[in-house]
Design a protein around this motif. Structure first.
Motif, PDB file in Angstrom:
ATOM      1  N   GLN A 185      35.336  36.441  22.684  1.00  0.00           N
ATOM      2  CA  GLN A 185      35.860  36.125  24.005  1.00  0.00           C
ATOM      3  C   GLN A 185      36.118  37.390  24.800  1.00  0.00           C
ATOM      4  O   GLN A 185      36.221  38.489  24.253  1.00  0.00           O
ATOM      5  N   PHE A 186      36.200  37.209  26.102  1.00  0.00           N
ATOM      6  CA  PHE A 186      36.387  38.310  27.049  1.00  0.00           C
ATOM      7  C   PHE A 186      36.952  37.687  28.323  1.00  0.00           C
ATOM      8  O   PHE A 186      36.764  36.490  28.571  1.00  0.00           O
ATOM      9  N   GLN A 187      37.670  38.471  29.103  1.00  0.00           N
ATOM     10  CA  GLN A 187      38.162  37.932  30.368  1.00  0.00           C
ATOM     11  C   GLN A 187      38.223  39.025  31.429  1.00  0.00           C
ATOM     12  O   GLN A 187      38.331  40.207  31.116  1.00  0.00           O
ATOM     13  N   HIS A 188      38.116  38.586  32.663  1.00  0.00           N
ATOM     14  CA  HIS A 188      38.222  39.525  33.773  1.00  0.00           C
ATOM     15  C   HIS A 188      39.032  38.903  34.909  1.00  0.00           C
ATOM     16  O   HIS A 188      39.200  37.685  34.982  1.00  0.00           O
ATOM     17  N   GLU A 189      39.525  39.761  35.769  1.00  0.00           N
ATOM     18  CA  GLU A 189      40.124  39.328  37.032  1.00  0.00           C
ATOM     19  C   GLU A 189      39.318  39.934  38.167  1.00  0.00           C
ATOM     20  O   GLU A 189      38.839  41.067  38.071  1.00  0.00           O
ATOM     21  N   ARG A 190      39.158  39.149  39.223  1.00  0.00           N
ATOM     22  CA  ARG A 190      38.451  39.654  40.394  1.00  0.00           C
ATOM     23  C   ARG A 190      39.405  40.503  41.229  1.00  0.00           C
ATOM     24  O   ARG A 190      40.491  40.060  41.592  1.00  0.00           O
ATOM     25  N   VAL A 191      38.974  41.714  41.528  1.00  0.00           N
ATOM     26  CA  VAL A 191      39.755  42.611  42.389  1.00  0.00           C
ATOM     27  C   VAL A 191      39.315  42.430  43.839  1.00  0.00           C
ATOM     28  O   VAL A 191      40.140  42.340  44.748  1.00  0.00           O
ATOM     29  N   HIS A 192      38.015  42.392  44.065  1.00  0.00           N
ATOM     30  CA  HIS A 192      37.429  42.113  45.384  1.00  0.00           C
ATOM     31  C   HIS A 192      36.447  40.963  45.237  1.00  0.00           C
ATOM     32  O   HIS A 192      35.789  40.827  44.202  1.00  0.00           O
ATOM     33  N   GLU A 193      36.321  40.171  46.295  1.00  0.00           N
ATOM     34  CA  GLU A 193      35.376  39.067  46.285  1.00  0.00           C
ATOM     35  C   GLU A 193      34.551  39.071  47.568  1.00  0.00           C
ATOM     36  O   GLU A 193      34.993  39.586  48.602  1.00  0.00           O
ATOM     37  N   TRP A 194      33.359  38.544  47.476  1.00  0.00           N
ATOM     38  CA  TRP A 194      32.522  38.330  48.652  1.00  0.00           C
ATOM     39  C   TRP A 194      32.159  36.858  48.729  1.00  0.00           C
ATOM     40  O   TRP A 194      31.597  36.309  47.786  1.00  0.00           O
ATOM     41  N   PRO A 195      32.504  36.207  49.878  1.00  0.00           N
ATOM     42  CA  PRO A 195      33.241  36.746  51.023  1.00  0.00           C
ATOM     43  C   PRO A 195      34.690  37.101  50.660  1.00  0.00           C
ATOM     44  O   PRO A 195      35.176  36.647  49.620  1.00  0.00           O
ATOM     45  N   PRO A 196      35.367  37.885  51.518  1.00  0.00           N
ATOM     46  CA  PRO A 196      36.678  38.420  51.150  1.00  0.00           C
ATOM     47  C   PRO A 196      37.725  37.362  50.834  1.00  0.00           C
ATOM     48  O   PRO A 196      38.641  37.605  50.047  1.00  0.00           O
ATOM     49  N   GLU A 197      37.593  36.177  51.442  1.00  0.00           N
ATOM     50  CA  GLU A 197      38.589  35.136  51.231  1.00  0.00           C
ATOM     51  C   GLU A 197      38.423  34.398  49.914  1.00  0.00           C
ATOM     52  O   GLU A 197      39.245  33.561  49.536  1.00  0.00           O
ATOM     53  N   GLY A 198      37.345  34.684  49.194  1.00  0.00           N
ATOM     54  CA  GLY A 198      37.128  34.039  47.906  1.00  0.00           C
ATOM     55  C   GLY A 198      35.673  33.661  47.720  1.00  0.00           C
ATOM     56  O   GLY A 198      35.089  33.007  48.572  1.00  0.00           O
ATOM     57  N   GLY A 199      35.109  34.094  46.621  1.00  0.00           N
ATOM     58  CA  GLY A 199      33.711  33.802  46.336  1.00  0.00           C
ATOM     59  C   GLY A 199      33.348  34.407  45.002  1.00  0.00           C
ATOM     60  O   GLY A 199      34.079  34.258  44.030  1.00  0.00           O
ATOM     61  N   SER A 200      32.242  35.129  44.947  1.00  0.00           N
ATOM     62  CA  SER A 200      31.854  35.805  43.716  1.00  0.00           C
ATOM     63  C   SER A 200      32.428  37.219  43.714  1.00  0.00           C
ATOM     64  O   SER A 200      32.766  37.778  44.759  1.00  0.00           O
ATOM     65  N   ALA A 201      32.533  37.793  42.517  1.00  0.00           N
ATOM     66  CA  ALA A 201      33.167  39.101  42.383  1.00  0.00           C
ATOM     67  C   ALA A 201      32.260  40.203  42.911  1.00  0.00           C
ATOM     68  O   ALA A 201      31.082  40.274  42.557  1.00  0.00           O
ATOM     69  N   SER A 202      32.818  41.072  43.764  1.00  0.00           N
ATOM     70  CA  SER A 202      32.119  42.292  44.135  1.00  0.00           C
ATOM     71  C   SER A 202      32.717  43.495  43.407  1.00  0.00           C
ATOM     72  O   SER A 202      32.060  44.523  43.235  1.00  0.00           O
TER      73      SER A 202
END
Length: 413
Positions: A220-237
């Motif tokens: 297992q592994f986990q991450h948190e999104r720091v920035h997203e595109w679009p900025p209001e929520g989407g996929s991780a940039s």
């Protein structure tokens, strides 16, 4: 064992190829053009331009299977997985198929079904409503709390209908009041289907990733999104690896969900996480490799090579040590900072507010962060980065070249 990777065009495919190649697997990769990111990687031993979808692609794969036994087959996109599953009976004669079958994919693609399974193991799910006719909106009006979002329960089921009706396929739409909700829903009367109405939840994306065999988690592994595109929520940039000691209760519920589904292979369980209230709300399950696969590889959680070892070769799989890395996807990162600084009025979620100067400082600062890695650039494999630069430059120049050609034709006329 040789491994065939279908989908060498994206950073996901590139990360899988690098993972497999670094672990000593012989990789054959198929991309839509010779300059595909994964095909120019030094870790791709046999780069191939994929045949046309349908019977030509099937024949290409069958020929590879006959020549490269024993071999495993990895597919990345949901579209490719659905196509390959139609040929599963033929492909399984030549490959170890390392992607979910149709029945398994159906359980995770249908968001309403996902919510039912999640609720059964104690996972919080978004308050949701599904209309069959716009007239039903009046019946639930008193239950709605704004803002709301609209998202399709299964985008693949409606994409063709939307295209035929000339309607865009929105990943998410935001509605601040009943008038906006009505306006967003009304066009879908033309196709007779409506997106799910969901309550808005504050926070950011938390992804928990697993490799399962017969429903049991191997790694297992986990991450948190720091920035997203679009900025209001989407996929991780920009995303960061998170120690597995954090979010443990949530991870145990994610494991229980995948055990309930008797999941086989890789999966991502995605939440909206509000750190202020310690609230985890399930968004979806991705029954395939995920967009931030480059981060998991950079962090040492090499899912592709463990997938081949654990499921194709039936070898023991040990939980890897996790390096706490960051990873950036630069093209979406550039779009994000441009939107925040130059086009803040286009940010759809009015709950999101950004300080453009602090965002600019952070954007520049990550170039010097010692633990930051990149979706495409890698010191030991630079060719995909330069291929990506060439493709980005060509894409930017195409509109200019078209205008110049038009002006030349008009001038001659």
């Amino acid at each position: 064992m040789k491994v065939v990777v279908l989908g060498a065009d994206s950073p996901i495919g590139l990360a899988i190829i690098r993972d497999l190649g670094r672990c000593g697997f012989a990789v054959t990769a198929l991309g839509r053009k010779r300059s595909a990111l994964g095909l120019v990687s030094k870790y791709c031993q046999q780069p191939l331009v994929r045949a046309k979808d349908g019977e030509p692609l099937l024949q290409q794969l069958l020929q590879l299977g006959q020549l490269t036994k024993p071999a495993a087959l990895i597919a990345i996109s949901e579209t490719d997985i659905a196509m390959l599953n139609r040929w599963r009976a033929q492909l399984v004669l030549h490959f170890k198929l390392l992607f979910a079958d149709d029945a398994a994919m159906a359980t995770v693609l249908d968001k309403s079904l996902t919510q039912q399974n999640a609720a059964a193991v104690g996972i919080d799910t978004p308050a949701s409503w599904q209309l069959t006719a716009l007239s039903e909106l009046g019946e639930i009006e008193t239950q709605l709390q704004y803002p709301l979002i609209l998202k399709w329960a299964n985008p693949h089921q409606v994409s063709a209908l939307l295209q035929q009706a000339g309607l865009p396929l929105h990943k998410i739409q935001y509605c601040q009041n009943l008038q906006e909700l009505n306006a967003c829903l009304a066009p879908y009367q033309a196709i007779g289907y409506f997106p799910m109405i969901q309550r808005y939840y504050a926070g950011h994306g938390l992804g928990q990733f697993f490799l399962c065999r017969d429903g049991e988690s191997l790694i297992q592994f986990q991450h948190e999104r720091v920035h997203e595109w679009p900025p209001e929520g989407g996929s991780a940039s920009l995303c960061k690896a998170v120690d597995n000691q954090l979010h443990q209760a949530c991870a145990e519920r994610s494991k229980a969900l995948l055990k309930r589904l008797n999941w086989q292979g890789v999966a991502m369980v995605e939440y909206r996480y509000d750190p202020g209230h310690k609230q985890y709300v399930l968004m979806e399950i991705n029954g395939r490799f995920w967009g931030s696969t480059p981060l998991s590889v950079a962090a040492g959680a090499c899912f592709a090579s463990h997938l081949v070892k654990g499921l194709a070769s039936q070898q023991p799989v040990k939980q890897p040590d996790i390096k706490l890395r960051y990873c950036r996807y630069m093209i979406p990162e550039l779009k994000r900072i441009a939107r925040i600084v130059l086009q803040p009025d286009k940010i759809m979620d009015p709950q999101c507010h950004f300080n453009k100067w602090s965002e600019l400082a952070a954007f520049m600062g990550y170039f010097f962060h010692p633990r930051c890695r990149y979706y495409v650039f890698a010191l030991d494999d630079p060719a995909p980065f330069f291929a990506d630069l060439r493709q980005a430059a060509q894409k930017m120049l195409q509109p200019l070249l078209r205008r110049l050609r038009t002006q030349k034709i008009v001038h001659k006329g």
